[in-house]
Design an enzyme around this catalytic site. Structure first.
Site, PDB file in Angstrom:
ATOM      1  N   HIS A 142      47.781  38.129   8.637  1.00 50.83           N
ATOM      2  CA  HIS A 142      46.676  38.827   9.297  1.00 50.83           C
ATOM      3  C   HIS A 142      46.101  37.970  10.423  1.00 50.83           C
ATOM      4  CE1 HIS A 142      42.398  40.712   8.835  1.00 50.83           C
ATOM      5  NE2 HIS A 142      43.056  41.237   9.840  1.00 50.83           N
ATOM      6  N   GLU A 154      45.153  34.855   8.214  1.00 54.29           N
ATOM      7  CA  GLU A 154      44.864  35.045   6.781  1.00 54.29           C
ATOM      8  C   GLU A 154      46.204  35.424   6.128  1.00 54.29           C
ATOM      9  OE1 GLU A 154      42.169  38.340   6.084  1.00 54.29           O
ATOM     10  OE2 GLU A 154      41.164  37.269   4.452  1.00 54.29           O
ATOM     11  N   ASN A 192      37.892  41.063   6.142  1.00 54.19           N
ATOM     12  CA  ASN A 192      37.288  42.380   6.381  1.00 54.19           C
ATOM     13  C   ASN A 192      36.406  42.856   5.238  1.00 54.19           C
ATOM     14  OD1 ASN A 192      37.977  43.012   9.042  1.00 54.19           O
ATOM     15  ND2 ASN A 192      40.112  43.224   8.406  1.00 54.19           N
TER      16      ASN A 192
HETATM   17  N1  3HC Z   1      43.371  37.754  25.329  1.00 56.89           N
HETATM   18  C1  3HC Z   1      43.572  36.487  25.729  1.00 56.89           C
HETATM   19  N2  3HC Z   1      42.559  35.649  26.017  1.00 56.89           N
HETATM   20  C2  3HC Z   1      41.310  36.126  25.935  1.00 56.89           C
HETATM   21  C3  3HC Z   1      41.023  37.445  25.563  1.00 56.89           C
HETATM   22  C4  3HC Z   1      42.125  38.277  25.255  1.00 56.89           C
HETATM   23  N3  3HC Z   1      41.970  39.543  24.869  1.00 56.89           N
HETATM   24  N4  3HC Z   1      39.674  37.630  25.572  1.00 56.89           N
HETATM   25  C5  3HC Z   1      39.138  36.470  25.944  1.00 56.89           C
HETATM   26  N5  3HC Z   1      40.118  35.569  26.174  1.00 56.89           N
HETATM   27  C6  3HC Z   1      39.954  34.201  26.608  1.00 56.89           C
HETATM   28  C7  3HC Z   1      39.389  34.179  28.003  1.00 56.89           C
HETATM   29  O1  3HC Z   1      40.404  34.279  28.974  1.00 56.89           O
HETATM   30  C8  3HC Z   1      38.696  32.856  28.023  1.00 56.89           C
HETATM   31  O2  3HC Z   1      39.645  31.871  28.246  1.00 56.89           O
HETATM   32  P1  3HC Z   1      39.398  30.668  29.255  1.00 56.89           P
HETATM   33  O3  3HC Z   1      39.259  29.494  28.363  1.00 56.89           O
HETATM   34  O4  3HC Z   1      40.634  30.697  30.043  1.00 56.89           O
HETATM   35  O5  3HC Z   1      38.170  30.941  30.062  1.00 56.89           O
HETATM   36  C9  3HC Z   1      38.227  32.642  26.587  1.00 56.89           C
HETATM   37  O6  3HC Z   1      38.981  33.556  25.794  1.00 56.89           O
HETATM   38  C10 3HC Z   1      36.758  32.956  26.450  1.00 56.89           C
HETATM   39  O7  3HC Z   1      36.541  34.255  26.958  1.00 56.89           O
HETATM   40  P2  3HC Z   1      35.304  34.689  27.859  1.00 56.89           P
HETATM   41  O8  3HC Z   1      34.841  33.488  28.647  1.00 56.89           O
HETATM   42  O9  3HC Z   1      35.677  35.916  28.599  1.00 56.89           O
HETATM   43  O10 3HC Z   1      34.201  35.171  26.852  1.00 56.89           O
HETATM   44  P3  3HC Z   1      33.625  34.509  25.557  1.00 56.89           P
HETATM   45  O11 3HC Z   1      33.364  33.059  25.713  1.00 56.89           O
HETATM   46  O12 3HC Z   1      32.507  35.397  25.157  1.00 56.89           O
HETATM   47  O13 3HC Z   1      34.781  34.635  24.471  1.00 56.89           O
HETATM   48  C11 3HC Z   1      35.713  35.845  22.705  1.00 56.89           C
HETATM   49  C12 3HC Z   1      35.354  35.857  24.175  1.00 56.89           C
HETATM   50  C13 3HC Z   1      36.777  34.766  22.438  1.00 56.89           C
HETATM   51  C14 3HC Z   1      36.300  37.202  22.392  1.00 56.89           C
HETATM   52  C15 3HC Z   1      34.428  35.524  21.884  1.00 56.89           C
HETATM   53  O14 3HC Z   1      33.408  36.397  22.278  1.00 56.89           O
HETATM   54  C16 3HC Z   1      34.638  35.648  20.409  1.00 56.89           C
HETATM   55  O15 3HC Z   1      35.109  34.736  19.761  1.00 56.89           O
HETATM   56  N6  3HC Z   1      34.240  36.804  19.869  1.00 56.89           N
HETATM   57  C17 3HC Z   1      34.408  37.085  18.431  1.00 56.89           C
HETATM   58  C18 3HC Z   1      35.813  37.543  18.203  1.00 56.89           C
HETATM   59  C19 3HC Z   1      36.046  37.822  16.762  1.00 56.89           C
HETATM   60  O16 3HC Z   1      35.188  37.702  15.900  1.00 56.89           O
HETATM   61  N7  3HC Z   1      37.275  38.245  16.463  1.00 56.89           N
HETATM   62  C20 3HC Z   1      37.660  38.649  15.119  1.00 56.89           C
HETATM   63  C21 3HC Z   1      37.630  40.141  15.025  1.00 56.89           C
HETATM   64  S1  3HC Z   1      38.050  40.681  13.417  1.00 56.89           S
HETATM   65  C22 3HC Z   1      39.705  40.897  13.473  1.00 56.89           C
HETATM   66  O17 3HC Z   1      40.353  40.783  14.482  1.00 56.89           O
HETATM   67  C23 3HC Z   1      40.355  41.280  12.196  1.00 56.89           C
HETATM   68  C24 3HC Z   1      40.843  42.695  12.240  1.00 56.89           C
HETATM   69  O18 3HC Z   1      41.513  42.946  11.045  1.00 56.89           O
HETATM   70  C25 3HC Z   1      39.749  43.698  12.409  1.00 56.89           C
END
Ligand code: 3HC
Length: 286
Positions: A142, A154, A192
């Site tokens: 996961h 995970e 989750n």
């Molecule tokens: N793909 C690749 N890289 C990405 C990306 C993507 N979709 N989104 C963001 N990034 C990269 C950016 O390019 C940036 O890289 P850099 O170092 O080159 O600048 C870096 O991540 C940070 O992005 P931003 O500066 O645009 O924005 P943030 O600092 O706010 O970070 C985030 C964005 C990493 C998404 C952060 O907001 C975060 O950690 N959010 C929480 C995400 C989370 O909790 N995910 C788990 C979800 S649950 C899940 O997936 C399980 C499923 O079963 C539901």
């Protein structure tokens, strides 16, 4: 245990495309499979964008980015399946669909191929039981969104999963730069089971008029040091995925009051507002 050189990722949506580019950047050849050519085209564009961002940030050279690009092939069938030591299913979060795909995987891949699923919540035991003779090779792997950024995998075993398959899954996760952590096979596993009720509760808070989405997210970001608020995160994950995971928790754990998806979440999904991927969810991204 030999290094995995070729993997297949089935499903080129948000998670599947993220898994594919992360593996390719780690030096693994990837066959990215999806029945929908348009989805493969979107995955290809996402891969190009991620690599050019890494070049821009000087995390890789242009030559390394080209090499990573060349490691991925995009297929609407399982053309290179025979070479794969590892297959990761990342299709829609629907148990019947996943079981159909696992049946195809057993028929297509070698008898030694690990059959992993990126399911967010569906029972690994149940998926394994659907391919009885191969259930020792079925495992949960996961990943988290966005896959190239999030460090966790995970790892979920069923009672039938072999130790060798678990060890190979941990080895591939580490090779992809991830930290694997094991959880037992319960609905929603750990991630989750804990995350989704919180997101669902944020929808209830919005629905009850406790605060508007910006305020709910602002409070949780600043008050709990979350990188993004729960409603913004729901948009990133996909509101349909959030709803489906709540339904798995609801069906698997009972407690309808606790786990039924909030009507506000269900209404947005039924209106086709699924979050970032459709340009509109809780927020409008257009
Ligand atoms: N793909 C690749 N890289 C990405 C990306 C993507 N979709 N989104 C963001 N990034 C990269 C950016 O390019 C940036 O890289 P850099 O170092 O080159 O600048 C870096 O991540 C940070 O992005 P931003 O500066 O645009 O924005 P943030 O600092 O706010 O970070 C985030 C964005 C990493 C998404 C952060 O907001 C975060 O950690 N959010 C929480 C995400 C989370 O909790 N995910 C788990 C979800 S649950 C899940 O997936 C399980 C499923 O079963 C539901």
């Amino acid at each position: 245990m030999s290094d995995v050189n070729v993997i297949t990722v089935i499903g080129a949506g948000t998670m599947g495309s993220g898994i594919a580019i992360t593996a390719a950047m780690a030096g693994v050849e990837v066959c990215q499979v999806d029945v929908d050519q348009a989805q493969l085209d979107r995955a290809k564009a996402y891969h190009a964008k991620t690599l050019s961002r890494n070049v821009e940030k000087e995390r890789m050279t242009p030559a390394e980015a080209d090499e990573a690009t060349a490691r991925i092939c995009y297929c609407t069938d399982h053309a290179r399946a025979g070479d794969s030591a590892f297959a990761i299913e990342a299709a829609t979060e629907n148990e019947a669909l996943k079981k159909t795909i696992f049946g195809q995987m057993v028929d297509t891949y070698s008898d030694d191929c690990v059959l992993a699923t990126n399911t967010s919540s569906i029972s690994i035991t149940s998926i394994g039981d659907s391919v009885e003779a191969a259930r020792d090779r079925v495992i949960g792997m996961h990943f988290f969104n966005p896959v190239p950024v999030m460090k966790l995998v995970e790892v979920i075993v069923s009672p039938a999963t072999s130790d060798d398959v678990k060890a190979r899954t941990i080895a591939l996760s580490e090779r992809m730069g991830k930290t694997p952590i094991a959880a037992n096979d319960f609905p929603g596993f750990v991630s989750n089971r804990v995350l989704m009720p919180m997101i669902n509760e944020a929808f209830h808070a919005w629905n009850d008029g406790v605060a508007d989405p910006e305020s709910i997210d602002g409070i949780m970001k600043l008050g709990c040091a979350f990188p993004m608020g729960p409603l913004r995160l729901a948009d990133l994950i996909g509101l349909d995925v959030c709803r489906d995971i709540m339904l798995v928790l609801h069906e698997g754990l009972g407690h309808p009051e606790k786990y039924a998806p909030c009507t506000k979440l269900v209404e947005l999904v039924e209106a086709g507002h699924l979050g970032n991927k459709t340009g509109r969810g809780v927020y409008d991204y257009s």
